[in-house]
Design an enzyme around this catalytic site. Structure first.
Site, PDB file in Angstrom:
ATOM      1  N   ARG A 161      -9.571   0.609   8.638  1.00 10.51           N
ATOM      2  CA  ARG A 161      -9.196  -0.774   8.903  1.00 10.51           C
ATOM      3  C   ARG A 161     -10.384  -1.580   9.702  1.00 10.51           C
ATOM      4  O   ARG A 161      -9.826  -2.646  10.268  1.00 10.51           O
ATOM      5  CB  ARG A 161      -7.988  -0.635   9.663  1.00 10.51           C
ATOM      6  CG  ARG A 161      -6.727  -0.759   9.113  1.00 10.51           C
ATOM      7  CD  ARG A 161      -5.402  -0.567   9.859  1.00 10.51           C
ATOM      8  NE  ARG A 161      -4.170  -1.088   9.753  1.00 10.51           N
ATOM      9  CZ  ARG A 161      -3.261  -0.724   8.896  1.00 10.51           C
ATOM     10  NH1 ARG A 161      -3.232   0.619   8.452  1.00 10.51           N
ATOM     11  NH2 ARG A 161      -2.332  -1.333   8.862  1.00 10.51           N
ATOM     12  N   ARG A 203      -0.131  -8.561  13.781  1.00 15.92           N
ATOM     13  CA  ARG A 203      -0.896  -7.748  12.659  1.00 15.92           C
ATOM     14  C   ARG A 203      -1.567  -8.346  11.646  1.00 15.92           C
ATOM     15  O   ARG A 203      -2.854  -7.854  11.147  1.00 15.92           O
ATOM     16  CB  ARG A 203       0.260  -6.818  11.916  1.00 15.92           C
ATOM     17  CG  ARG A 203       1.224  -6.048  13.057  1.00 15.92           C
ATOM     18  CD  ARG A 203       2.271  -5.343  12.470  1.00 15.92           C
ATOM     19  NE  ARG A 203       2.093  -4.575  11.368  1.00 15.92           N
ATOM     20  CZ  ARG A 203       3.464  -4.178  10.552  1.00 15.92           C
ATOM     21  NH1 ARG A 203       4.665  -4.773  11.202  1.00 15.92           N
ATOM     22  NH2 ARG A 203       3.395  -3.644   9.515  1.00 15.92           N
ATOM     23  N   ARG A 229      11.562   0.363  12.014  1.00 20.01           N
ATOM     24  CA  ARG A 229      10.147   0.363  12.662  1.00 20.01           C
ATOM     25  C   ARG A 229      10.201  -0.942  13.796  1.00 20.01           C
ATOM     26  O   ARG A 229      10.469  -2.173  13.271  1.00 20.01           O
ATOM     27  CB  ARG A 229       9.067   0.158  11.601  1.00 20.01           C
ATOM     28  CG  ARG A 229       8.793   1.348  10.971  1.00 20.01           C
ATOM     29  CD  ARG A 229       7.863   1.364   9.822  1.00 20.01           C
ATOM     30  NE  ARG A 229       6.604   0.471  10.295  1.00 20.01           N
ATOM     31  CZ  ARG A 229       5.363   0.374   9.406  1.00 20.01           C
ATOM     32  NH1 ARG A 229       5.466   0.787   8.208  1.00 20.01           N
ATOM     33  NH2 ARG A 229       4.489  -0.358   9.858  1.00 20.01           N
ATOM     34  N   ARG A 276      11.884  -5.482   5.415  1.00 24.72           N
ATOM     35  CA  ARG A 276      11.880  -3.769   5.626  1.00 24.72           C
ATOM     36  C   ARG A 276      12.443  -3.760   7.057  1.00 24.72           C
ATOM     37  O   ARG A 276      13.248  -2.927   7.388  1.00 24.72           O
ATOM     38  CB  ARG A 276      10.586  -3.498   5.499  1.00 24.72           C
ATOM     39  CG  ARG A 276      10.225  -1.922   5.789  1.00 24.72           C
ATOM     40  CD  ARG A 276       8.973  -1.387   5.270  1.00 24.72           C
ATOM     41  NE  ARG A 276       7.928  -1.849   6.378  1.00 24.72           N
ATOM     42  CZ  ARG A 276       6.741  -1.732   6.120  1.00 24.72           C
ATOM     43  NH1 ARG A 276       6.221  -0.847   5.059  1.00 24.72           N
ATOM     44  NH2 ARG A 276       6.085  -1.873   7.136  1.00 24.72           N
ATOM     45  N   LYS A 313       0.890  -1.380   0.164  1.00 26.91           N
ATOM     46  CA  LYS A 313      -0.043   0.117   0.036  1.00 26.91           C
ATOM     47  C   LYS A 313       0.794   1.277   0.036  1.00 26.91           C
ATOM     48  O   LYS A 313       0.759   2.187  -0.862  1.00 26.91           O
ATOM     49  CB  LYS A 313      -1.090   0.053   1.178  1.00 26.91           C
ATOM     50  CG  LYS A 313      -1.857  -1.193   1.293  1.00 26.91           C
ATOM     51  CD  LYS A 313      -2.718  -1.034   2.341  1.00 26.91           C
ATOM     52  CE  LYS A 313      -2.069  -1.129   3.928  1.00 26.91           C
ATOM     53  NZ  LYS A 313      -1.731  -2.134   4.244  1.00 26.91           N
TER      54      LYS A 313
HETATM   55  P1  B4P Z   1       4.148  -1.884   2.285  1.00 27.12           P
HETATM   56  O1  B4P Z   1       3.446  -2.952   1.517  1.00 27.12           O
HETATM   57  O2  B4P Z   1       4.115  -0.764   1.229  1.00 27.12           O
HETATM   58  O3  B4P Z   1       3.709  -1.521   3.613  1.00 27.12           O
HETATM   59  P2  B4P Z   1       2.093  -0.930   4.105  1.00 27.12           P
HETATM   60  O4  B4P Z   1       1.481  -2.105   3.526  1.00 27.12           O
HETATM   61  O5  B4P Z   1       1.900   0.033   3.662  1.00 27.12           O
HETATM   62  O6  B4P Z   1       2.385  -1.099   5.664  1.00 27.12           O
HETATM   63  P3  B4P Z   1       1.433  -1.447   6.829  1.00 27.12           P
HETATM   64  O7  B4P Z   1       0.090  -2.094   6.701  1.00 27.12           O
HETATM   65  O8  B4P Z   1       2.464  -2.362   7.676  1.00 27.12           O
HETATM   66  O9  B4P Z   1       1.742  -0.169   7.627  1.00 27.12           O
HETATM   67  P4  B4P Z   1       0.919   1.105   8.288  1.00 27.12           P
HETATM   68  O10 B4P Z   1       1.851   2.205   8.160  1.00 27.12           O
HETATM   69  O11 B4P Z   1      -0.337   1.063   7.590  1.00 27.12           O
HETATM   70  O12 B4P Z   1       5.658  -2.098   2.300  1.00 27.12           O
HETATM   71  C1  B4P Z   1       6.086  -3.445   2.984  1.00 27.12           C
HETATM   72  C2  B4P Z   1       7.190  -4.042   2.171  1.00 27.12           C
HETATM   73  O13 B4P Z   1       7.366  -4.756   1.152  1.00 27.12           O
HETATM   74  C3  B4P Z   1       8.212  -2.849   1.895  1.00 27.12           C
HETATM   75  O14 B4P Z   1       9.667  -3.139   2.225  1.00 27.12           O
HETATM   76  C4  B4P Z   1       8.421  -2.730   0.424  1.00 27.12           C
HETATM   77  O15 B4P Z   1       9.418  -2.339  -0.102  1.00 27.12           O
HETATM   78  C5  B4P Z   1       8.011  -4.386   0.153  1.00 27.12           C
HETATM   79  N1  B4P Z   1       7.435  -4.523  -1.415  1.00 27.12           N
HETATM   80  C6  B4P Z   1       6.121  -3.603  -1.527  1.00 27.12           C
HETATM   81  N2  B4P Z   1       5.872  -4.069  -2.945  1.00 27.12           N
HETATM   82  C7  B4P Z   1       6.467  -4.819  -3.285  1.00 27.12           C
HETATM   83  C8  B4P Z   1       6.689  -6.263  -4.377  1.00 27.12           C
HETATM   84  N3  B4P Z   1       5.937  -5.937  -5.238  1.00 27.12           N
HETATM   85  N4  B4P Z   1       7.708  -7.188  -4.199  1.00 27.12           N
HETATM   86  C9  B4P Z   1       8.457  -7.073  -3.217  1.00 27.12           C
HETATM   87  N5  B4P Z   1       8.464  -6.253  -2.261  1.00 27.12           N
HETATM   88  C10 B4P Z   1       7.610  -5.245  -2.037  1.00 27.12           C
HETATM   89  O16 B4P Z   1       0.274   0.410   9.751  1.00 27.12           O
HETATM   90  C11 B4P Z   1       1.156   0.430  10.772  1.00 27.12           C
HETATM   91  C12 B4P Z   1       0.587   0.265  12.243  1.00 27.12           C
HETATM   92  O17 B4P Z   1      -0.322   1.533  12.424  1.00 27.12           O
HETATM   93  C13 B4P Z   1      -0.547  -1.033  12.232  1.00 27.12           C
HETATM   94  O18 B4P Z   1       0.006  -2.142  12.569  1.00 27.12           O
HETATM   95  C14 B4P Z   1      -1.878  -0.235  13.146  1.00 27.12           C
HETATM   96  O19 B4P Z   1      -1.346  -0.432  14.647  1.00 27.12           O
HETATM   97  C15 B4P Z   1      -1.400   1.241  13.153  1.00 27.12           C
HETATM   98  N6  B4P Z   1      -2.581   1.644  12.364  1.00 27.12           N
HETATM   99  C16 B4P Z   1      -2.245   2.533  10.955  1.00 27.12           C
HETATM  100  N7  B4P Z   1      -3.599   2.883  10.338  1.00 27.12           N
HETATM  101  C17 B4P Z   1      -4.602   2.517  11.388  1.00 27.12           C
HETATM  102  C18 B4P Z   1      -5.990   2.556  11.504  1.00 27.12           C
HETATM  103  N8  B4P Z   1      -6.735   3.133  10.513  1.00 27.12           N
HETATM  104  N9  B4P Z   1      -6.809   2.098  12.417  1.00 27.12           N
HETATM  105  C19 B4P Z   1      -6.049   1.455  13.498  1.00 27.12           C
HETATM  106  N10 B4P Z   1      -4.694   1.490  13.680  1.00 27.12           N
HETATM  107  C20 B4P Z   1      -4.044   1.814  12.480  1.00 27.12           C
END
Ligand code: B4P
Length: 193
Positions: free
Chosen positions: A89, A146, A134, A128, A14
């Site tokens: 979420r 998670r 993180r 990551r 995302k």
């Molecule tokens: P991404 O996949 O980009 O990470 P994300 O889904 O955005 O992250 P996440 O869900 O963990 O975090 P969030 O900040 O929302 O990247 C992952 C890795 O994969 C990277 O290293 C990237 O380089 C790699 N990658 C990407 N595409 C790839 C591909 N095609 N091939 C190979 N590798 C690839 O949430 C963090 C925390 O915040 C949650 O756990 C929760 O505690 C809190 N939170 C956030 N929003 C909330 C909400 N609305 N309600 C309640 N809690 C919330």
């Protein structure tokens, strides 16, 4: 206005795809994860409360993130549209978002759901964690918590928007470029409609 939810489990791409999509379409990026991490970095009361939950892989309370999104919508009256990343979420967050948008005569146009296997998610997040600093990425038990939260609470978001026929599944494995192109194709179909 064009309002998009980029949906998927933790590590599904995302954040990665959001950066590219906002550059292409000029949407305002609203990532609740980024906002929470900036609250933690600034050591605000909200940040300190959120940190302990995030470090355990749990979601922060609905009212906290809904308040953050409501303020962000108010602060961006000129936006051409919003890309919601990591929000909503829970079902309650989806209902609150629909209300906030309806008050502005707006709605969600599409939910693009990135689909990635659990083993690949864990591999990506641990990887990551080697460089991101993180604390929620460098422990496999927290990553699994998670993913469990996602199955327990977040998958309901897709069910909520499915009723309105707004959800499109996108294969989230493969190159970042190929996934980006698949997302753009779906967005452009809907922008033209
Ligand atoms: P991404 O996949 O980009 O990470 P994300 O889904 O955005 O992250 P996440 O869900 O963990 O975090 P969030 O900040 O929302 O990247 C992952 C890795 O994969 C990277 O290293 C990237 O380089 C790699 N990658 C990407 N595409 C790839 C591909 N095609 N091939 C190979 N590798 C690839 O949430 C963090 C925390 O915040 C949650 O756990 C929760 O505690 C809190 N939170 C956030 N929003 C909330 C909400 N609305 N309600 C309640 N809690 C919330």
């Amino acid at each position: 206005m064009f309002n998009l939810i980029l949906f998927g489990p933790p590590g599904s791409g995302k954040g990665t795809q959001s950066e590219r999509l906002i550059a292409r379409y000029g949407l305002k990026h609203l990532s609740t994860g980024d906002i929470l991490r900036s609250e933690i970095a600034n050591q605000t009361t909200l940040g300190m409360e959120a940190k302990s939950l995030m470090d355990r892989g749990e979601l922060v309370p609905d009212e906290v993130v809904i308040g953050m999104i409501s303020a962000a919508l108010d602060n961006n009256p000129q936006a051409k549209g919003f890309l919601f990343d990591g929000f909503p979420r829970t079902k309650a967050q989806s209902e609150a978002l629909d209300k906030l948008l309806a008050q502005r005569n707006e709605a969600i146009n599409v939910v693009l759901a990135l689909e990635v296997t659990e083993e690949e998610l864990i591999k990506r997040l641990l990887n990551r964690g080697l460089t991101s600093g993180r604390s929620d990425d460098n422990n496999e038990a927290v990553i699994r918590a998670r993913i469990q939260e996602y199955h327990k609470k977040t998958s309901a978001v897709a069910d909520h928007y499915q009723v309105f026929n707004k959800v499109v599944g996108i294969k989230g494995e493969g190159t970042v470029d190929d996934i980006f192109n698949a997302l753009c194709e779906e967005i452009e179909k809907r922008m033209a409609a």
